[in-house]
Motif scaffolding. Structure first.
Motif, mmCIF file in Angstrom:
data_model
loop_
_atom_site.group_PDB
_atom_site.id
_atom_site.type_symbol
_atom_site.label_atom_id
_atom_site.label_comp_id
_atom_site.label_asym_id
_atom_site.label_seq_id
_atom_site.Cartn_x
_atom_site.Cartn_y
_atom_site.Cartn_z
ATOM 1 N N ALA A 13 48.981 58.520 27.004
ATOM 2 C CA ALA A 13 49.480 57.390 26.235
ATOM 3 C C ALA A 13 48.848 56.083 26.677
ATOM 4 C CB ALA A 13 50.997 57.307 26.365
ATOM 5 N N GLY A 14 47.900 56.133 27.633
ATOM 6 C CA GLY A 14 47.201 54.930 28.062
ATOM 7 C C GLY A 14 47.809 54.259 29.272
ATOM 8 N N VAL A 15 48.827 54.834 29.886
ATOM 9 C CA VAL A 15 49.411 54.268 31.096
ATOM 10 C C VAL A 15 48.544 54.666 32.264
ATOM 11 C CG1 VAL A 15 51.433 54.208 32.572
ATOM 12 C CG2 VAL A 15 51.694 54.400 30.098
ATOM 13 N N ARG A 16 48.215 53.703 33.114
ATOM 14 C CA ARG A 16 47.280 53.960 34.195
ATOM 15 C C ARG A 16 47.988 54.341 35.475
ATOM 16 N NH1 ARG A 16 41.918 50.676 34.800
ATOM 17 N NH2 ARG A 16 42.477 50.458 32.619
ATOM 18 N N ALA A 17 47.483 55.370 36.141
ATOM 19 C CA ALA A 17 48.031 55.782 37.432
ATOM 20 C C ALA A 17 47.453 54.909 38.531
ATOM 21 C CB ALA A 17 47.691 57.247 37.701
ATOM 22 N N ALA A 38 50.299 45.951 35.399
ATOM 23 C CA ALA A 38 49.592 45.622 34.156
ATOM 24 C C ALA A 38 48.253 44.969 34.467
ATOM 25 C CB ALA A 38 50.451 44.689 33.305
ATOM 26 N N GLY A 39 47.193 45.539 33.938
ATOM 27 C CA GLY A 39 45.859 44.995 34.139
ATOM 28 C C GLY A 39 45.257 45.318 35.484
ATOM 29 N N GLY A 40 45.973 46.056 36.324
ATOM 30 C CA GLY A 40 45.469 46.369 37.650
ATOM 31 C C GLY A 40 45.197 47.843 37.841
ATOM 32 N N ARG A 41 44.726 48.175 39.012
ATOM 33 C CA ARG A 41 44.452 49.567 39.364
ATOM 34 C C ARG A 41 45.412 50.083 40.441
ATOM 35 N NH1 ARG A 41 40.475 52.033 36.030
ATOM 36 N NH2 ARG A 41 39.200 50.343 35.215
ATOM 37 N N LEU A 42 46.220 49.170 41.007
ATOM 38 C CA LEU A 42 47.143 49.541 42.077
ATOM 39 C C LEU A 42 48.573 49.255 41.667
ATOM 40 C CD1 LEU A 42 45.299 47.976 45.175
ATOM 41 C CD2 LEU A 42 44.993 50.265 44.197
ATOM 42 N N CYS A 43 49.510 50.045 42.194
ATOM 43 C CA CYS A 43 50.927 49.720 42.008
ATOM 44 C C CYS A 43 51.309 48.618 42.984
ATOM 45 C CB CYS A 43 51.791 50.966 42.233
ATOM 46 S SG CYS A 43 51.816 51.568 43.938
ATOM 47 N N TRP A 138 42.228 39.976 42.624
ATOM 48 C CA TRP A 138 41.034 40.331 41.843
ATOM 49 C C TRP A 138 40.557 41.734 42.212
ATOM 50 C CZ3 TRP A 138 35.931 41.431 43.232
ATOM 51 C CH2 TRP A 138 35.016 41.461 42.176
ATOM 52 N N LEU A 139 40.532 42.051 43.507
ATOM 53 C CA LEU A 139 40.103 43.369 43.953
ATOM 54 C C LEU A 139 41.021 44.471 43.433
ATOM 55 C CD1 LEU A 139 39.129 42.478 47.622
ATOM 56 C CD2 LEU A 139 37.607 43.601 45.979
ATOM 57 N N ALA A 140 42.329 44.163 43.339
ATOM 58 C CA ALA A 140 43.291 45.170 42.871
ATOM 59 C C ALA A 140 43.076 45.521 41.407
ATOM 60 C CB ALA A 140 44.719 44.669 43.087
ATOM 61 N N GLY A 141 42.390 44.680 40.667
ATOM 62 C CA GLY A 141 42.089 44.969 39.272
ATOM 63 C C GLY A 141 40.693 45.515 39.058
ATOM 64 N N HIS A 142 39.925 45.626 40.142
ATOM 65 C CA HIS A 142 38.549 46.106 40.055
ATOM 66 C C HIS A 142 38.527 47.631 39.891
ATOM 67 C CE1 HIS A 142 34.322 46.745 41.181
ATOM 68 N NE2 HIS A 142 34.146 45.447 40.990
ATOM 69 N N ASP A 143 37.493 48.132 39.242
ATOM 70 C CA ASP A 143 37.379 49.583 39.058
ATOM 71 C C ASP A 143 37.329 50.328 40.394
ATOM 72 O OD1 ASP A 143 37.422 49.338 36.341
ATOM 73 O OD2 ASP A 143 35.248 49.496 36.075
ATOM 74 N N ALA A 144 36.875 49.650 41.454
ATOM 75 C CA ALA A 144 36.748 50.284 42.767
ATOM 76 C C ALA A 144 37.951 49.987 43.670
ATOM 77 C CB ALA A 144 35.469 49.821 43.454
ATOM 78 N N ALA A 145 39.069 49.549 43.083
ATOM 79 C CA ALA A 145 40.237 49.193 43.895
ATOM 80 C C ALA A 145 40.732 50.378 44.718
ATOM 81 C CB ALA A 145 41.355 48.678 42.992
ATOM 82 N N GLY A 146 40.728 51.555 44.133
ATOM 83 C CA GLY A 146 41.184 52.730 44.861
ATOM 84 C C GLY A 146 40.299 53.039 46.055
ATOM 85 N N GLU A 147 38.992 52.879 45.869
ATOM 86 C CA GLU A 147 38.050 53.119 46.964
ATOM 87 C C GLU A 147 38.266 52.108 48.086
ATOM 88 O OE1 GLU A 147 33.196 53.276 47.711
ATOM 89 O OE2 GLU A 147 34.021 53.041 45.680
ATOM 90 N N PHE A 148 38.471 50.854 47.722
ATOM 91 C CA PHE A 148 38.721 49.808 48.713
ATOM 92 C C PHE A 148 40.006 50.092 49.480
ATOM 93 C CE2 PHE A 148 40.398 45.336 49.464
ATOM 94 C CZ PHE A 148 39.655 45.149 50.615
ATOM 95 N N SER A 149 41.062 50.436 48.765
ATOM 96 C CA SER A 149 42.339 50.752 49.400
ATOM 97 C C SER A 149 42.202 51.920 50.372
ATOM 98 C CB SER A 149 43.380 51.083 48.326
ATOM 99 O OG SER A 149 44.598 51.518 48.897
#
Length: 310
Positions: A13-17, A38-43, A138-149
């Protein structure tokens, strides 16, 4: 209000994990990842954890530096004679971790400088960590946020192993049982110091702490969450209890947890001899599996509660 987890079909449904290190650990433990903001890659929890771990890295970096020549925080620990070889750090692991911390933080700071066109910080761990924390939204919304975390979490783990090299066994327990806490619980056992009880810690709030002997009671609050895959306990219906123990096999609302003598000794920090004595004197219910004897967790708690030692 707790953080929402991903419902079935949400990704479609487009909800991001969340891609953060904390949610990766949750998934490994059998739980669902949280929803990213919303708009980010991290919870929210992984975002906060990342900020906390960035703040810890400068102190861990300095602590590793104090161990380059083999020094330790334990004044009773014997020192080796002769000292380190000229030009060679005695503690190679500490040197490697320091280089790793500086290199990783420097690389991520360089990426931020390039993409955001901002002034670069001084190449030292403290200013680099502070710089990255200022740009964390800004980093939390980056495509590589998971890698950084994940990389920051790994740096913290590696540095802690150098600062506190004692061998420990860590067992994932599940989500924290305190209201509105988004942390995860881990049981830490020290095999080299069997007289010290295990400790259960929350990775979000240091105030959420339980001694090992409270684990059986804590288990009641963990019902409904994923249980750790550990050989120290097994849930089984009350009807399986040996009626020869002299207690009625009445139905219980909670599953029974069965623990071995070695488990009880580790959780309470007592000798196995004391465990066997209590089991005999208090007539703990028991069962055998694969040649090992396991005791009824309720009987163990009833006998040893409030003692802490035997």
């Amino acid at each position: 209000m707790g953080i929402a987890s991903i419902p079935e079909g949400a990704c479609a449904a487009g909800v991001r994990a969340c891609a953060g290190a904390g949610c990766t650990g949750r998934q490994v433990a059998g739980n669902r990842r949280h929803l990213a903001t919303a708009g980010g890659r991290l919870c929210r929890a992984c975002h906060e954890r990342l900020s906390v771990e960035l703040g810890r890295l400068p102190g861990l970096y300095e602590a590793c530096g104090r161990r380059l020549d083999g020094r330790t925080s334990d004044p009773a620990r014997p020192r080796t004679s002769g000292g380190p070889l000229p030009g060679m750090p005695f503690n190679a692991a500490a040197a490697e971790v320091r280089a790793e911390v500086l290199g990783v933080l420097g690389s991520w700071a360089g990426a931020v400088v390039k993409e955001r066109r901002v002034t670069a910080p001084r190449r030292a761990v403290l200013p680099l960590a502070a710089f990255l924390d200022r740009h964390l939204d800004w980093l939390a919304g980056h495509d590589a946020a998971g890698e950084f975390s994940g990389e920051v979490a790994r740096l913290v783990r590696h540095a802690r192993r150098v600062v506190d090299p004692e061998v420990r066994t860590q067992v994932p327990i599940g989500a924290c049982v305190e209201p509105d806490c988004t942390g995860s619980l881990t049981a830490v056992v020290r095999p080299q110091q069997p007289r010290l009880p295990a400790v259960i810690r929350c990775d979000r709030d240091p105030g959420h702490l339980w001694l090992g002997h409270e684990w059986l009671q804590l288990g009641r609050r963990l019902n409904g969450t994923a249980r750790a895959a550990s050989s120290v306990s097994e849930a089984t219906p009350q009807s399986a209890v040996d009626p020869a123990a002299g207690r009625p096999a009445a139905a219980e609302a909670e599953p029974v947890r069965w623990v071995s003598a070695a488990d009880v000794a580790r959780l309470w920090g007592v000798s196995t001899g004391s465990v066997y004595r209590h089991a005999s004197e208090s007539r703990w219910r028991r069962r055998s599996r694969a040649g090992r004897t396991y005791y009824h967790g309720g009987d163990v708690v009833e006998t040893l509660k409030g003692r802490g030692a035997a």
